[in-house]
Design an enzyme around this catalytic site. Sequence first.
Site, PDB file in Angstrom:
ATOM      1  N   HIS A 106       0.791  -1.230   0.000  1.00 61.27           N
ATOM      2  CA  HIS A 106       0.000   0.000   0.000  1.00 61.27           C
ATOM      3  C   HIS A 106       0.826   1.285   0.000  1.00 61.27           C
ATOM      4  CE1 HIS A 106       1.083   0.130   4.234  1.00 61.27           C
ATOM      5  NE2 HIS A 106       0.597   1.349   4.295  1.00 61.27           N
TER       6      HIS A 106
HETATM    7  N1  UDP Z   1      -4.077  -5.391   8.519  1.00 58.63           N
HETATM    8  C1  UDP Z   1      -5.351  -5.889   8.719  1.00 58.63           C
HETATM    9  N2  UDP Z   1      -6.058  -6.301   7.611  1.00 58.63           N
HETATM   10  C2  UDP Z   1      -5.539  -6.256   6.345  1.00 58.63           C
HETATM   11  C3  UDP Z   1      -4.227  -5.768   6.171  1.00 58.63           C
HETATM   12  C4  UDP Z   1      -3.521  -5.315   7.288  1.00 58.63           C
HETATM   13  O1  UDP Z   1      -5.834  -5.967   9.859  1.00 58.63           O
HETATM   14  O2  UDP Z   1      -6.246  -6.630   5.407  1.00 58.63           O
HETATM   15  C5  UDP Z   1      -3.341  -4.919   9.701  1.00 58.63           C
HETATM   16  C6  UDP Z   1      -1.967  -5.519   9.861  1.00 58.63           C
HETATM   17  O3  UDP Z   1      -2.037  -6.756  10.518  1.00 58.63           O
HETATM   18  C7  UDP Z   1      -1.241  -4.454  10.659  1.00 58.63           C
HETATM   19  C8  UDP Z   1      -1.876  -3.178  10.175  1.00 58.63           C
HETATM   20  O4  UDP Z   1      -3.092  -3.542   9.546  1.00 58.63           O
HETATM   21  O5  UDP Z   1      -1.503  -4.579  12.042  1.00 58.63           O
HETATM   22  C9  UDP Z   1      -0.920  -2.543   9.193  1.00 58.63           C
HETATM   23  O6  UDP Z   1      -1.496  -1.503   8.602  1.00 58.63           O
HETATM   24  P1  UDP Z   1      -0.924  -0.885   7.254  1.00 58.63           P
HETATM   25  O7  UDP Z   1      -0.145  -1.898   6.530  1.00 58.63           O
HETATM   26  O8  UDP Z   1      -2.097  -0.262   6.597  1.00 58.63           O
HETATM   27  O9  UDP Z   1      -0.009   0.313   7.791  1.00 58.63           O
HETATM   28  P2  UDP Z   1       1.503   0.415   8.261  1.00 58.63           P
HETATM   29  O10 UDP Z   1       1.743  -0.615   9.324  1.00 58.63           O
HETATM   30  O11 UDP Z   1       2.393   0.240   7.065  1.00 58.63           O
HETATM   31  O12 UDP Z   1       1.596   1.801   8.810  1.00 58.63           O
END
Ligand code: UDP
Length: 347
Positions: free
Chosen positions: A206
Amino acid sequence: MTTILTVVGARPQFIKAAAVSRAIRARDSMSEIMVHTGQHFDANMSDVFFDELEIAPPAHHLGIGGGGHGRMTGRMLEGIEGILEAGRPDWVLIYGDTNSTIAGALAAAKLHIPVAHVEAGLRSFNKRMPEEINRILTDHVSTLLFCPTQTAVDNLASEGITAGVHHVGDVMYDATLDAREKARETSDIVARLQLEPGKYVLSTVHRAENTDSRDALGAVLDHLKAKAAEVPVVLPLHPRTAGAVKKHGLDFDGLTVIDPVGYLDMAALLDGCAEVLTDSGGVQKEAYFHRKPCTTLRDETEWVETIEAGWNRLWKGADFVSPRKDIADYGDGKSAERILDLIASAG
Ligand code: UDP
């Protein structure tokens, strides 16, 4: 009574806030006002987490999703400032590195309300990432800086920030421990998708750096498709990536694309997979928490401990460091309690 106003807006913040909110609810001396900026608004990017993780429903929902960074952050700033002026909390609590984080921090700091930043001190040293700008600016106006790792403490020190800095471990580990148990009891997603435990790869994509240009996104998708020729690759699809694939005229051929899933289904998918391919910060660490090897679809990572311990590698970089080790930095699953103790003793 210490009143904490929490600002959240994006998926990873709901997950981190859930761990701390639960701990706040258990303390008679603290109360929480939840503000949702609306940065993520789809049911499967927002509501599912409030329902599943039993987060208190937001007292204020600003409904600010979409738009450019400046417009979005500016509107949030205005909305949060109004709420803070109407009822001055003792603390503003913010998480991570999104536009909601910087908006909460700036609005509070200008009103002289102390800011507590969870996940302070992370750096990619890549200022083209919007998250990096948000992190740096937020840390520089925060009163309490809760670092998940010693590296984060060191990063802050090298920017001259030492007061109010605490290494508390990672609240996502708190969240993972809770979710993994629940997921084992309740989630049937692996069977529902007709996957064999230990015989599929879990992927998420993403980041703007991977979705903004056709070339970058095409390269990531080619990497996933090559993997999918060997073993099923499950991709819970982030709305930004769905939009980018459409815009750039690309496709997901050969990949098992599903809608974004709730946190318990995500924990079940992590628990059952063979390995993880991701550009997410949170998912890199969760891969380690579930003791799954991870390949990070980026050119750098803030979570350098996972690389040094042999659980993570950069997709264009070297192989895994060996032998694999455990990482003490992320704590013992009680980071939320530590954070609240520190807020309480700061007055
Ligand atoms: N996550 C979720 N469902 C999904 C994809 C990700 O619950 O379909 C969770 C994942 O386990 C993690 C969080 O969302 O805890 C990560 O979010 P994201 O990747 O959007 O953001 P980042 O961590 O890169 O800031």
